[in-house]
Scaffold this active site. Sequence first.
Site, PDB file in Angstrom:
ATOM      1  N   GLY A   6       0.496  -5.058   0.836  1.00 64.57           N
ATOM      2  CA  GLY A   6      -0.659  -5.004  -0.056  1.00 64.57           C
ATOM      3  C   GLY A   6      -0.344  -5.568  -1.436  1.00 64.57           C
ATOM      4  O   GLY A   6      -1.241  -6.075  -2.119  1.00 64.57           O
ATOM      5  N   ALA A  30       0.866  -1.173   0.000  1.00 62.95           N
ATOM      6  CA  ALA A  30       0.000   0.000   0.000  1.00 62.95           C
ATOM      7  C   ALA A  30       0.905   1.226   0.000  1.00 62.95           C
ATOM      8  O   ALA A  30       2.092   1.124   0.298  1.00 62.95           O
ATOM      9  CB  ALA A  30      -0.885  -0.026   1.239  1.00 62.95           C
ATOM     10  N   GLU A  80      -0.676  -9.145  -1.125  1.00 63.37           N
ATOM     11  CA  GLU A  80      -2.105  -9.413  -0.942  1.00 63.37           C
ATOM     12  C   GLU A  80      -2.857  -9.337  -2.268  1.00 63.37           C
ATOM     13  O   GLU A  80      -3.783 -10.114  -2.514  1.00 63.37           O
ATOM     14  CB  GLU A  80      -2.685  -8.443   0.094  1.00 63.37           C
ATOM     15  N   GLU A 132       3.966  -5.635   7.191  1.00 62.58           N
ATOM     16  CA  GLU A 132       3.128  -4.637   7.875  1.00 62.58           C
ATOM     17  C   GLU A 132       3.497  -4.454   9.346  1.00 62.58           C
ATOM     18  O   GLU A 132       3.441  -3.347   9.873  1.00 62.58           O
ATOM     19  CB  GLU A 132       1.652  -5.034   7.762  1.00 62.58           C
TER      20      GLU A 132
HETATM   21  C1  3H9 Z   1       0.541  -2.366   3.413  1.00 60.68           C
HETATM   22  O1  3H9 Z   1       0.718  -2.784   2.306  1.00 60.68           O
HETATM   23  C2  3H9 Z   1      -0.794  -2.414   4.117  1.00 60.68           C
HETATM   24  C3  3H9 Z   1      -1.752  -3.382   3.475  1.00 60.68           C
HETATM   25  O2  3H9 Z   1      -1.703  -4.621   4.162  1.00 60.68           O
HETATM   26  C4  3H9 Z   1      -3.196  -2.981   3.487  1.00 60.68           C
HETATM   27  C5  3H9 Z   1      -3.604  -1.639   3.946  1.00 60.68           C
HETATM   28  C6  3H9 Z   1      -5.096  -1.406   3.934  1.00 60.68           C
HETATM   29  N1  3H9 Z   1       4.689   3.404   0.014  1.00 60.68           N
HETATM   30  O3  3H9 Z   1      13.374   1.474   0.276  1.00 60.68           O
HETATM   31  P1  3H9 Z   1      13.784   2.180  -0.949  1.00 60.68           P
HETATM   32  C7  3H9 Z   1       9.467   4.649  -1.450  1.00 60.68           C
HETATM   33  S1  3H9 Z   1       1.790  -1.645   4.281  1.00 60.68           S
HETATM   34  C8  3H9 Z   1       5.204   4.606  -0.297  1.00 60.68           C
HETATM   35  O4  3H9 Z   1      14.873   3.181  -0.838  1.00 60.68           O
HETATM   36  P2  3H9 Z   1      14.778  -0.287  -2.087  1.00 60.68           P
HETATM   37  C9  3H9 Z   1      10.548   4.992  -0.460  1.00 60.68           C
HETATM   38  O5  3H9 Z   1      10.097   5.895   0.497  1.00 60.68           O
HETATM   39  C10 3H9 Z   1       3.136  -1.562   3.131  1.00 60.68           C
HETATM   40  N2  3H9 Z   1       6.495   4.788  -0.638  1.00 60.68           N
HETATM   41  O6  3H9 Z   1      14.140   1.178  -2.145  1.00 60.68           O
HETATM   42  C11 3H9 Z   1      11.608   5.562  -1.355  1.00 60.68           C
HETATM   43  O7  3H9 Z   1      11.256   6.889  -1.661  1.00 60.68           O
HETATM   44  P3  3H9 Z   1      12.378   7.988  -1.899  1.00 60.68           P
HETATM   45  C12 3H9 Z   1       3.818  -2.860   3.026  1.00 60.68           C
HETATM   46  C13 3H9 Z   1       7.288   3.717  -0.675  1.00 60.68           C
HETATM   47  O8  3H9 Z   1      14.990  -0.671  -3.486  1.00 60.68           O
HETATM   48  C14 3H9 Z   1      11.476   4.740  -2.616  1.00 60.68           C
HETATM   49  O9  3H9 Z   1      10.171   4.178  -2.573  1.00 60.68           O
HETATM   50  N3  3H9 Z   1       4.981  -2.714   2.208  1.00 60.68           N
HETATM   51  C15 3H9 Z   1       6.812   2.446  -0.358  1.00 60.68           C
HETATM   52  O10 3H9 Z   1      15.908  -0.321  -1.137  1.00 60.68           O
HETATM   53  C16 3H9 Z   1      12.481   3.626  -2.718  1.00 60.68           C
HETATM   54  O11 3H9 Z   1      12.472   2.858  -1.521  1.00 60.68           O
HETATM   55  C17 3H9 Z   1       6.159  -2.339   2.732  1.00 60.68           C
HETATM   56  O12 3H9 Z   1       6.287  -2.143   3.907  1.00 60.68           O
HETATM   57  C18 3H9 Z   1       5.447   2.299  -0.004  1.00 60.68           C
HETATM   58  N4  3H9 Z   1       4.929   1.111   0.289  1.00 60.68           N
HETATM   59  O13 3H9 Z   1      13.681  -1.193  -1.453  1.00 60.68           O
HETATM   60  C19 3H9 Z   1       7.311  -2.240   1.768  1.00 60.68           C
HETATM   61  N5  3H9 Z   1       7.833   1.566  -0.466  1.00 60.68           N
HETATM   62  O14 3H9 Z   1      13.173   7.502  -3.053  1.00 60.68           O
HETATM   63  C20 3H9 Z   1       8.123  -1.016   2.060  1.00 60.68           C
HETATM   64  C21 3H9 Z   1       8.894   2.269  -0.860  1.00 60.68           C
HETATM   65  O15 3H9 Z   1      11.587   9.215  -2.137  1.00 60.68           O
HETATM   66  N6  3H9 Z   1       9.168  -0.837   1.119  1.00 60.68           N
HETATM   67  N7  3H9 Z   1       8.586   3.568  -0.981  1.00 60.68           N
HETATM   68  O16 3H9 Z   1      13.160   8.035  -0.619  1.00 60.68           O
HETATM   69  C22 3H9 Z   1      10.330  -1.523   1.146  1.00 60.68           C
HETATM   70  O17 3H9 Z   1      10.530  -2.398   1.952  1.00 60.68           O
HETATM   71  C23 3H9 Z   1      11.380  -1.135   0.154  1.00 60.68           C
HETATM   72  O18 3H9 Z   1      11.104   0.149  -0.275  1.00 60.68           O
HETATM   73  C24 3H9 Z   1      11.492  -2.068  -1.074  1.00 60.68           C
HETATM   74  C25 3H9 Z   1      12.473  -1.432  -2.089  1.00 60.68           C
HETATM   75  C26 3H9 Z   1      12.013  -3.422  -0.629  1.00 60.68           C
HETATM   76  C27 3H9 Z   1      10.164  -2.223  -1.765  1.00 60.68           C
END
Ligand code: 3H9
Length: 692
Positions: A105, A66, A108, A128
């Site tokens: 998400g 999400a 999901e 999450e």
């Molecule tokens: C969820 O899904 C809830 C659901 O169950 C249902 C709800 C109703 N959103 O980490 P990076 C941005 S909870 C917004 O440096 P990497 C991040 O801020 C979510 N922004 O890259 C960064 O921005 P900037 C569950 C996001 O290659 C840029 O993307 N998912 C999100 O080292 C690059 O990120 C997670 O918790 C996001 N979801 O790693 C996954 N994700 O360049 C969270 C990233 O401006 N994300 N950004 O600084 C991660 O773990 C890592 O970002 C990922 C990539 C592994 C995907």
Amino acid sequence: MTAINAVTDLAIDGEIATIRLDSPPVNALSVEVREGLIGALNAAEANAGVKAIVLICAGRTFIAGADIAEFGKPPRPPFLAEALERIENAGKPVVAAIHGTALGGGFEVALTAHYRVAVPSAKFGLPEIKLGIIPGAGGTQRLPRLIGVEKALDVILSGAPFGARDAKEWGVVDALAEEGRLHEAASAFARELIAANAPLRKIRDLTAKIDAARGHPEIFAAARQAYARKYRGFEAWEKAIASVSNAVDLPFEEGIAREREMCLALMAGAQSKAQRYVFFAERQAAKIPDIPASEATRPVRAVGVVGAGTMGGGIAMNFLNVGIPVTILEASREALDRGLQIIRRNYENTARKGRLTMAEVDRRMADLTGALDLSALADADLVIEAVFENMALKKDVFAKLDAIARPGAILASNTSYLDIDEIAAATKRPEDVLGLHFFSPANVMRLLEIVRGAKTAKSAVATALQLARAIGKVGVVVGVCHGFVGNRMLAPRQREAMKLILEGATPWDVDRVLVEFGLPMGPFAMSDLAGLDVGWSKATSARATLREILCEEGRRGQKTGAGFYDYDEARNARPSPLVEAIIRDFALAKGVERRAIADAEILARCIYPMINEGARILDEGKALRASDIDVVWINGYGWPTYRGGPMFYADAIGLGRVLAKMQEFRAALGDDFTPSPLLERMARDGARFVNS
Ligand code: 3H9
């Protein structure tokens, strides 16, 4: 190909429709992505020629979750649940084609597809919990149905990703694709489904795995026990267990409704707010205003470490772990052999726990070279000095390194307190010198303070930041000052803890209050662990401080079986009546009046002066932003993420209240509590340290 909206395309190729999402950086489920997804599904469904649908993402990853930036804001339709229902209830098979990281998400979404195909490098997970919430789009209901309750609990509670091979083995993916040929493989798979007239396989309808868990509360009890320590003080994890339990005991519709309710309640709470703030703060820390992302970095293919003690060895392991060869230097053969042996033993212990193969241990050890002569570091691209904390010694090491290191090599000191500029001045290349302050144990703790000296080149800082990421650390750039950010803020806390026990609190009171606050360990347990005799010597000891007295009594910490606490063979701590008596006598001799001290005072006196010191650090520009300070405390000292770091915490209390308390303490207890001018200014202006 038709554009559905700015982030979604639909392409029809014979009987296969491909929905392609392209919303950089990570295809998070923003309102546009949700709209695009629904719009594309509608179009694919409406096209009578289409018999199966492939859902794939452009860029580096499948949907990574999400959109965290949308949390805490009023939700905008269409809601995620609607998009998920559209996929699951589509009248044609939907195949999710997965590369990169299908997280939260995103995973999901994939679980609502009828089939999943992935490349071998793909990763899956429900992280999450790390954001203080539970999966809110069916993860706790569908995953147990697919892989069983025990595995699902582990995925959800650990928040850790798992790889495509596990996914295949567990039945999460139906087929693996060749790397780089995902779309072809997913389309071929879809064609097979059409040919076989395969059913629309809905995970929600699978029952065998949850039936097997029904009437087995011990599965949940075991999960509770396994994670209780890790999540002490956190709220979300118990809800996650409850929600998986609902998957077993309630009809799907009810289970998913409750999951959403719990997820939204957690999302609105203080813990998740703090944890989301930390997520963005950690990413922000890598951005340095005067160093563009395009700044050229220097290649680091070989690392030298000076000193094979605990710190040097731990530092070396970080690089060996990612395949960067290390040459480690010691003064004597004996010390070198001991250092090398400890590294090997550490790896073997990990292997014994099943987290590393012996072949991998051997590979890492093969990348490690021991040396007794500094000239062995002549080819290193980065040399990290980790010798005894003594300025003269460090300057000597750097002068010698200057003479042998290759041009452009980065020369780093692991000093915890000393002036990097003074160390740099011992060389003719101060632009190549910086501090790389690792935290003990250096192979475990995530924090790396990158100390930028007055003359440090931007390329050296950029390289250090990139390297931090490569070895799995969070790098935070800090300025030169005594103790940098972390230890400088630790000092007033340690000072107050010592004063508090003279004034009437016991060491166990102080430790308990800080542990209840959420820190992993109190100051006295920490001192005992580190050893009370660090920097102490019998020859110069004058029984002038409590620490000197304890050391002279042979109470030098855990390693001697006694420090502030008494320890049994298994190193369990017990309060020591003897230490209480020593403290009482010492306070009497010092003329300190003793009184009962309330827990609230203990907490405020330990934490507020830290916040105040943080404000000074900010005011002096030694940290770039308040959130960097929080990142330091979370990753270097175990500050509970659900409280967001000391500066975030100060905002939550209100800076006016922090200031008032500092003023009150100053009036009663003296100038240790002099408020920082920045704190005064910000409190007056009603300002906050961080944007959250
Ligand atoms: C969820 O899904 C809830 C659901 O169950 C249902 C709800 C109703 N959103 O980490 P990076 C941005 S909870 C917004 O440096 P990497 C991040 O801020 C979510 N922004 O890259 C960064 O921005 P900037 C569950 C996001 O290659 C840029 O993307 N998912 C999100 O080292 C690059 O990120 C997670 O918790 C996001 N979801 O790693 C996954 N994700 O360049 C969270 C990233 O401006 N994300 N950004 O600084 C991660 O773990 C890592 O970002 C990922 C990539 C592994 C995907």
